[in-house]
Design a protein around this motif. Structure first.
Motif, short mmCIF file in Angstrom:
data_model
loop_
_atom_site.label_atom_id
_atom_site.label_comp_id
_atom_site.label_asym_id
_atom_site.label_seq_id
_atom_site.Cartn_x
_atom_site.Cartn_y
_atom_site.Cartn_z
N THR A 60 0.86 -1.17 0.00
CA THR A 60 0.00 0.00 0.00
C THR A 60 0.90 1.23 0.00
N THR A 61 0.73 2.12 -1.00
CA THR A 61 1.74 3.15 -1.25
C THR A 61 1.08 4.49 -1.56
N ASP A 62 1.57 5.53 -0.89
CA ASP A 62 1.11 6.90 -1.14
C ASP A 62 2.15 7.60 -2.01
N LEU A 63 1.70 8.09 -3.16
CA LEU A 63 2.58 8.73 -4.14
C LEU A 63 2.15 10.18 -4.36
N VAL A 64 3.15 11.04 -4.57
CA VAL A 64 2.91 12.42 -4.97
C VAL A 64 3.71 12.66 -6.25
N LEU A 65 3.03 13.18 -7.28
CA LEU A 65 3.65 13.38 -8.58
C LEU A 65 3.71 14.86 -8.90
N PHE A 66 4.91 15.34 -9.21
CA PHE A 66 5.14 16.73 -9.60
C PHE A 66 5.45 16.76 -11.10
N THR A 67 4.83 17.69 -11.80
CA THR A 67 5.10 17.88 -13.22
C THR A 67 5.38 19.35 -13.46
N THR A 68 6.43 19.66 -14.21
CA THR A 68 6.74 21.06 -14.50
C THR A 68 7.20 21.20 -15.95
N ASP A 69 7.02 22.39 -16.46
CA ASP A 69 7.49 22.74 -17.80
C ASP A 69 8.80 23.49 -17.64
N PRO A 70 9.94 22.85 -17.90
CA PRO A 70 11.23 23.52 -17.69
C PRO A 70 11.45 24.71 -18.60
N ALA A 71 10.68 24.77 -19.70
CA ALA A 71 10.79 25.91 -20.61
C ALA A 71 9.84 27.04 -20.23
N GLY A 72 8.98 26.78 -19.23
CA GLY A 72 8.05 27.80 -18.78
C GLY A 72 8.75 28.90 -18.00
N LYS A 73 8.07 29.99 -17.84
CA LYS A 73 8.62 31.14 -17.12
C LYS A 73 8.56 30.88 -15.61
N PHE A 74 9.68 31.09 -14.92
CA PHE A 74 9.67 30.97 -13.46
C PHE A 74 10.72 31.89 -12.86
N PHE A 75 10.45 32.35 -11.63
CA PHE A 75 11.37 33.23 -10.90
C PHE A 75 12.19 32.37 -9.95
N SER A 76 13.49 32.37 -10.11
CA SER A 76 14.35 31.43 -9.39
C SER A 76 15.06 32.03 -8.18
N ASP A 77 14.57 33.17 -7.68
CA ASP A 77 15.20 33.80 -6.52
C ASP A 77 14.23 33.97 -5.35
N GLY A 78 13.23 33.08 -5.25
CA GLY A 78 12.32 33.11 -4.11
C GLY A 78 13.05 32.81 -2.80
N MET A 79 12.46 33.24 -1.68
CA MET A 79 13.12 33.10 -0.39
C MET A 79 13.45 31.65 -0.04
N PHE A 80 12.52 30.72 -0.31
CA PHE A 80 12.74 29.30 -0.04
C PHE A 80 12.80 28.46 -1.32
N SER A 81 12.05 28.87 -2.33
CA SER A 81 11.97 28.09 -3.58
C SER A 81 13.15 28.39 -4.51
N GLY A 82 13.87 29.44 -4.23
CA GLY A 82 14.91 29.90 -5.15
C GLY A 82 16.14 29.03 -5.22
N ASN A 83 16.93 29.27 -6.24
CA ASN A 83 18.17 28.52 -6.47
C ASN A 83 19.19 28.83 -5.37
N ILE A 84 19.75 27.79 -4.75
CA ILE A 84 20.76 28.00 -3.71
C ILE A 84 22.17 27.74 -4.23
N ARG A 85 22.28 27.35 -5.51
CA ARG A 85 23.59 27.07 -6.08
C ARG A 85 24.11 28.28 -6.83
N PRO A 86 25.43 28.53 -6.76
CA PRO A 86 26.00 29.61 -7.56
C PRO A 86 25.87 29.30 -9.04
N ARG A 87 25.48 30.27 -9.80
CA ARG A 87 25.35 30.08 -11.24
C ARG A 87 26.72 30.04 -11.89
N LEU A 88 26.92 29.09 -12.79
CA LEU A 88 28.22 28.94 -13.45
C LEU A 88 28.43 30.01 -14.51
#
Length: 258
Positions: free
Chosen positions: A230-258
């Motif tokens: 018996t298994t509980d699953l959560v599925l996330f789907t995203t469009d990587p080409a879609g527009k998104f803001f990557s500097d949110g307080m918690f959701s933002g990118n924490i890695r230095p950009r190359l």
């Protein structure tokens, strides 16, 4: 010419998550982009996923968020939510909450229930399409904690019970042992999916996933997941080409950009 990419599935073990604990709560943090050869700690609109276990009576005091879309996906226990846009609401495994933090937002959470009980949830940080949006909070009563052997849409950019300001979707299901279920159809040519096992065990292709494990799927194949218990699953789907803001307080990118 077909735009279908080379079939790619990448398992993320539960043990690879970052663990934090303080007072009455413990959190296992998944930054999905960390396991890829990428300069981004997230993937598209998926910024961060926290698997939290919080003792009853714990108070997470008022704290800020900015430019995060925060879905509280509860599986056990109850919580009282208070915020700076005037809400004082109880959430549970049937009544979920989505905080669209926008430009200015703070909230406090108080876990309810028996003294020795606990609250278990995913705190899901999705990236908005742009910064400085208006703050708002949404609640939806699903009526039942589980969707038995069928995918249920929890949140998405449109026509969903809870609305992300992002090209990102969240589904869930509870599968009976040995049950097989195809992943839902999302009409995006180059979508990325992340399948997360909240509890139980499942198999997709020849890869076995246990509680806390996840897998990144980067192809358009019609795939089937099989429950080994018996298994509980959560599925996330995203469009990587879609527009998104990557500097949110918690959701933002924490890695230095190359």
């Amino acid at each position: 010419m077909s735009d279908k990419r080379v079939t790619t599935m990448l398992k993320i073990k539960n043990s690879s998550k970052h663990q934090l604990s303080s007072g009455g709560f413990g959190i296992d943090i998944l930054w999905p982009g960390m396991v890829q050869n990428s300069d981004d700690s997230g993937i598209g609109g998926i910024g961060r996923i926290d698997h939290a276990n919080v003792r009853s009576g714990t108070v997470i005091s008022m704290h800020p968020h900015k430019d995060d879309e925060i879905l509280t996906y509860m599986r056990k226990g109850r919580m009282l939510h208070l915020d700076t846009v005037g809400n004082e609401e109880e959430i549970s495994d049937t009544r979920l909450m989505l905080m669209n933090a926008g430009h200015t937002f703070q909230h406090e959470e108080r876990t309810l229930g028996e003294k020795d009980g606990s609250m278990q949830c995913l705190q899901i940080f999705i990236r908005p399409s742009e910064s400085d949006l208006s703050p708002q909070v949404q609640f939806h009563d699903f009526g039942t904690p589980y969707s038995e052997n069928n995918w249920r849409l929890i949140a998405g950019p449109d026509d969903a019970p809870l609305t992300f300001r992002s090209q990102t979707w969240v589904h869930d299901t509870r599968l009976s042992r040995s049950y097989e279920l195809r992943l839902p159809v999302i009409l995006i040519s180059n979508m990325v999916r992340l399948l997360y096992v909240f509890e139980g065990a499942a198999k997709i292709g020849d890869i076995i996933l246990n509680t806390g494990d996840s897998i990144i799927i980067e192809d358009n194949e019609s795939r089937t997941v099989t429950a080994l218990d018996t298994t509980d699953l959560v599925l996330f789907t995203t469009d990587p080409a879609g527009k998104f803001f990557s500097d949110g307080m918690f959701s933002g990118n924490i890695r230095p950009r190359l």
